[in-house]
Scaffold this motif. Structure first.
Motif, short mmCIF file in Angstrom:
data_model
loop_
_atom_site.label_atom_id
_atom_site.label_comp_id
_atom_site.label_asym_id
_atom_site.label_seq_id
_atom_site.Cartn_x
_atom_site.Cartn_y
_atom_site.Cartn_z
N ILE A 1 49.51 56.22 41.85
CA ILE A 1 48.52 55.18 42.12
C ILE A 1 47.39 55.35 41.12
O ILE A 1 46.83 56.42 40.99
N THR A 2 47.09 54.28 40.41
CA THR A 2 46.00 54.32 39.45
C THR A 2 44.93 53.32 39.86
O THR A 2 45.19 52.41 40.63
N LYS A 3 43.74 53.52 39.35
CA LYS A 3 42.64 52.60 39.65
C LYS A 3 42.82 51.31 38.88
O LYS A 3 43.46 51.26 37.84
N PHE A 4 42.27 50.24 39.43
CA PHE A 4 42.27 48.96 38.73
C PHE A 4 41.41 49.06 37.49
O PHE A 4 40.37 49.70 37.49
N PRO B 1 41.31 40.69 32.47
CA PRO B 1 40.86 39.38 32.95
C PRO B 1 41.44 38.97 34.30
O PRO B 1 40.72 38.44 35.13
N THR B 2 42.72 39.23 34.52
CA THR B 2 43.32 38.78 35.79
C THR B 2 42.78 39.56 36.97
O THR B 2 42.51 38.97 38.03
N ILE B 3 42.59 40.85 36.82
CA ILE B 3 42.04 41.67 37.91
C ILE B 3 40.60 41.24 38.18
O ILE B 3 40.21 41.02 39.32
N GLY B 4 39.82 41.09 37.13
CA GLY B 4 38.42 40.69 37.28
C GLY B 4 38.27 39.31 37.91
O GLY B 4 37.39 39.09 38.74
N LEU C 1 36.80 36.14 42.79
CA LEU C 1 37.14 35.20 43.85
C LEU C 1 36.97 35.84 45.23
O LEU C 1 36.51 35.19 46.16
N ILE C 2 37.33 37.12 45.33
CA ILE C 2 37.16 37.84 46.60
C ILE C 2 35.68 37.98 46.93
O ILE C 2 35.25 37.67 48.04
N ARG C 3 34.88 38.43 45.97
CA ARG C 3 33.44 38.62 46.19
C ARG C 3 32.75 37.34 46.60
O ARG C 3 31.90 37.32 47.50
N GLU C 4 33.10 36.25 45.92
CA GLU C 4 32.42 34.97 46.16
C GLU C 4 33.06 34.14 47.26
O GLU C 4 32.59 33.05 47.56
N LYS C 5 34.15 34.67 47.86
CA LYS C 5 34.85 33.98 48.96
C LYS C 5 35.23 32.55 48.56
O LYS C 5 35.06 31.60 49.32
#
Length: 71
Positions: A3-6, A11-14, A19-23
């Motif tokens: 398991i590695t960190k993101f 760009p795709t992860i960010g 989108l998660i942060r801003e709901k």
């Protein structure tokens, strides 16, 4: 299994993290042709979990996605 960190600089992860942060409500188009509206609530290396309007959580394999588009 390793398991590695993101890498948040990818760009795709960010983009999904934003989108998660801003709901943000998003249209998720799958390779099957299905269109799922909902907001992302988490992601890992392989999947994204979206929450539909009925508070139904759906986990989607990233390989199954054709595109996503903010509404």
């Amino acid at each position: 299994m390793t398991i590695t960190k993101f890498d948040g600089l990818l760009p795709t992860i960010g983009q999904v993290q934003k989108l998660i942060r801003e709901k943000t409500v998003v249209e998720w188009k799958l390779l099957t042709g299905d269109l799922l509206p909902g907001g992302a609530c988490w992601q890992d290396h392989h999947c994204v979990c979206i929450v539909k309007e009925e508070n139904q959580e759906i986990t989607i394999w990233k390989q199954a996605m054709a595109y996503l588009q903010p509404k």
